[in-house]
Design a protein around this motif. Sequence first.
Motif, PDB file in Angstrom:
ATOM      1  N   ALA A 221      61.322  14.812 -14.386  1.00  0.00           N
ATOM      2  CA  ALA A 221      63.112  14.658 -14.126  1.00  0.00           C
ATOM      3  C   ALA A 221      63.066  14.501 -12.526  1.00  0.00           C
ATOM      4  O   ALA A 221      63.951  14.753 -11.880  1.00  0.00           O
ATOM      5  N   ILE A 222      61.876  15.272 -12.692  1.00  0.00           N
ATOM      6  CA  ILE A 222      61.386  15.469 -10.423  1.00  0.00           C
ATOM      7  C   ILE A 222      61.241  14.516  -9.958  1.00  0.00           C
ATOM      8  O   ILE A 222      61.470  14.098  -8.723  1.00  0.00           O
ATOM      9  N   THR A 223      59.949  13.468 -10.394  1.00  0.00           N
ATOM     10  CA  THR A 223      59.223  12.709  -9.792  1.00  0.00           C
ATOM     11  C   THR A 223      60.108  11.025  -9.947  1.00  0.00           C
ATOM     12  O   THR A 223      59.921  10.673  -9.595  1.00  0.00           O
ATOM     13  N   ALA A 224      60.669  11.254 -11.443  1.00  0.00           N
ATOM     14  CA  ALA A 224      61.809   9.599 -11.703  1.00  0.00           C
ATOM     15  C   ALA A 224      62.950   9.549 -10.616  1.00  0.00           C
ATOM     16  O   ALA A 224      63.359   8.577  -9.649  1.00  0.00           O
ATOM     17  N   PRO A 225      63.931  11.071 -10.031  1.00  0.00           N
ATOM     18  CA  PRO A 225      64.673  10.447  -8.729  1.00  0.00           C
ATOM     19  C   PRO A 225      63.999   9.862  -7.945  1.00  0.00           C
ATOM     20  O   PRO A 225      64.243  10.071  -6.442  1.00  0.00           O
TER      21      PRO A 225
END
Length: 398
Positions: free
Chosen positions: A286-290
């Motif tokens: 959820a941190i790396t995708a955005p």
Amino acid sequence: MAKDKSGYIIAAAFIGPGTVTTASLAGANFGFHLVWALLFSIFATIVLQDMAARLGVASGQGLASAMKNMAYKPWLKNAFIVLIVSAIGIGNAAYESGNLTGAAIGLDAFISIGIGPWASILGTIAIVLLWSGSYKWIETVLVYLVFIMAGVFLVTLLVAKPDIAVMFSQLLSPRLDADAITTVLALIGTTIVPYNLFLHASLVAKSSRGQNKQDAVVACRNQSAKAISMGGLITLIVMATAMMAFFNQAATMDASNMGEQLKPVLGDKAQWFFALGLFAAGLTSAITAPLAAAYAVTGALGLSDDMQSKSFKAVWFIIIVVGVSVAALGFKPLPAILFAQATNALLLPIIAIFLLVVMNKSTALGEFRNTWKSNLAGFVVVGTVIGLGLYKLIGVFS
């Protein structure tokens, strides 16, 4: 370059709840008959991420900037911009909803307040971490939790004494039919992640500045191959434990009993440990995708890719908000996660084709342009994914 950890960040990015969920469903429903799709995915990921890393080292640019700069005519440049913004925006919004849903499932096993509220809380955590810029330390901790989870899966598999002959027999009897195609696309989509191509190129472009390019490419290639292969092994182990627990058994896997596959080692604590693993995997992704979306969109629009810039923050903020909104709408969690992975597999050919074009046409690459071997491997990957996508679409409309 030795200190660069971009390869492991990429591996951690695709070992999200989508990977754990999709691999579990694949093993539970199809045994080892779909391992061919995972093996293809690992090969394809190594091939495409190598291209992205070479692009970042050689040009000092991210993939989005390189694609845009390669277009000499204004209309083509605008087409690239629209493609990048829409494809990565849609893909990452789908991924973010799957990441938050998976992590929310994990937390809801501890304290049952519902998927929507947990997704909102997790989205807020991701926003705070990215806004502060201190996400790297948190991400490292969560990645370790994911790998600990993988270790427990491995121990469980060994304790369960798997029938290697049956597994090998199923491996040699691959399936591709109407029932299996969505899971096949999901396995591909959860491993060959389109946004990781943008993330890898941008990370390597920043970390390799001022270093010998040839050495940087070699080091990055070796690290990425090891990290991605390790991620594939984790996925295979999860698939195998689910096969042992559910395939051809009376019980059917759903969101409430996914942790059952770990019972031979953890007993009654299996569900809780599985929930903790889903939470760790979900929050990491959820941190790396955005973050990847922010690099892609700012690169395409010619905006600052500094993590503290307003434009960079605006992109990842929108992606998280959309992901939270979709996750909170109350979709059934497992189909939502499976759909997110399949969506990414359908988006992949678009990005991969343009990556191939850049790796052959960009004047900034010099000696790091694609060789005929890289092109052949790339064409095999793109052709296979397009073929599977068409097979899926034909099945939908037939």
